[in-house]
Design an enzyme around this catalytic site. Structure first.
Site, PDB file in Angstrom:
ATOM      1  N   CYS A  61       0.839  -1.215   0.000  1.00  0.00           N
ATOM      2  CA  CYS A  61       0.000   0.000   0.000  1.00  0.00           C
ATOM      3  C   CYS A  61       0.866   1.254   0.000  1.00  0.00           C
ATOM      4  CB  CYS A  61      -0.925   0.023   1.221  1.00  0.00           C
ATOM      5  SG  CYS A  61      -2.055  -1.362   1.264  1.00  0.00           S
ATOM      6  N   ARG A  96      -7.831  -4.621  -3.240  1.00  0.00           N
ATOM      7  CA  ARG A  96      -7.393  -3.446  -4.022  1.00  0.00           C
ATOM      8  C   ARG A  96      -8.377  -3.257  -5.183  1.00  0.00           C
ATOM      9  NH1 ARG A  96      -2.425  -2.623  -1.767  1.00  0.00           N
ATOM     10  NH2 ARG A  96      -1.581  -4.530  -0.854  1.00  0.00           N
TER      11      ARG A  96
HETATM   12  C1  BEZ Z   1       0.587  -4.603   1.887  1.00  0.00           C
HETATM   13  O1  BEZ Z   1       1.798  -4.797   1.930  1.00  0.00           O
HETATM   14  O2  BEZ Z   1       0.104  -3.545   1.512  1.00  0.00           O
HETATM   15  C2  BEZ Z   1      -0.317  -5.723   2.293  1.00  0.00           C
HETATM   16  C3  BEZ Z   1       0.047  -7.011   1.985  1.00  0.00           C
HETATM   17  C4  BEZ Z   1      -0.795  -8.038   2.371  1.00  0.00           C
HETATM   18  C5  BEZ Z   1      -1.967  -7.775   3.049  1.00  0.00           C
HETATM   19  C6  BEZ Z   1      -2.346  -6.465   3.295  1.00  0.00           C
HETATM   20  C7  BEZ Z   1      -1.513  -5.424   2.910  1.00  0.00           C
END
Ligand code: BEZ
Length: 235
Positions: free
Chosen positions: A52, A135
């Site tokens: 993110c 997402r």
């Molecule tokens: C992230 O790195 O943004 C992420 C990865 C897995 C689950 C939720 C967020």
């Protein structure tokens, strides 16, 4: 409504579901506040997570490019406002990634602890996570109609060049009444509407129209990059 009752997911061609929300840029009334602009409403799973963070830095860096194409950005996660503020401050003050640093996220980030908005937009997909939004990317046009939807799983960071390409392609389809072929980029040939009569099909195959036909139903014409960009950036 029962807790586990399925909520219908918005679809392409639907009016964007309405909501009021608190964001890092103040309160918003969606989509009314965005009338006249394209808007990309996108969700992310959680603040202070690496994928993110890379996405927010990239999108914030591209915000002006999207704005030039009359498109505003609105983010959402099921975190609270103070988490959002702290995360965006950390991004600006501490994170340097792929040449991006001192990145200020100026577009609104919605707090959605109750998941009300995320559920309205089908961003909670329990097979992937029942506590985090996937997402999701909703492209909403200046009339408040959903024009495209893309979903990615939690582990997959989005390709923002593709989001920009999709935006410009949809605007070009509207501006020039054409369609865009696979992997189209501004400056590439575009697809003209399929011949609607035997006479037109014949004329096209006999080369009477200024276009290139691969068969009677599949014809393209040139559309220069300058005209595409001029049309999407006109005010
Ligand atoms: C992230 O790195 O943004 C992420 C990865 C897995 C689950 C939720 C967020």
């Amino acid at each position: 409504m029962e807790q586990n009752q399925a909520i219908p997911m918005p679809r392409i061609g639907d009016k964007a579901p309405e909501f009021k929300a608190v964001t890092t840029q103040g309160d918003i009334n969606f989509p009314a506040d965005y009338k006249g602009s394209w808007v990309i409403l996108f969700s992310h799973p959680a603040d202070f997570t690496p994928v993110c963070t890379s996405e927010f830095m990239t999108f914030a860096t591209l915000e002006d490019k999207f704005a030039k194409a009359n498109c505003k950005l609105v983010g959402l996660s099921v975190d609270g406002l103070y988490s959002h503020i702290a995360w965006l401050r950390t991004i600006k003050e501490k994170i340097e990634y792929k040449g991006m640093k001192d990145v200020e996220v100026r577009f609104p980030l919605i707090e959605d602890i109750t998941m009300e908005v995320a559920k309205k937009y089908g961003m909670i997909q329990p097979g992937e996570s029942s506590t985090k939004a996937v997402r999701a990317v909703f492209f909403i046009d200046p009339k408040g109609i959903i024009r495209a939807i893309i979903y990615y799983p939690l582990s997959l960071g989005r390709n923002f060049d593709e989001l920009y390409r999709a935006l410009i392609a949809m605007q070009t389809a509207d501006n020039f009444s054409i369609a865009t072929p696979a992997d189209w980029q501004p400056g590439d040939d575009v697809i003209v509407p399929t011949a609607g009569s035997c006479g037109v099909a014949k004329d096209r195959m006999e080369g009477k129209e200024k276009m290139k036909c691969y068969d009677w139903f599949f014809c393209t014409k040139e559309l220069d990059k300058e005209s595409v960009i001029k049309a999407v950036t006109k005010k």
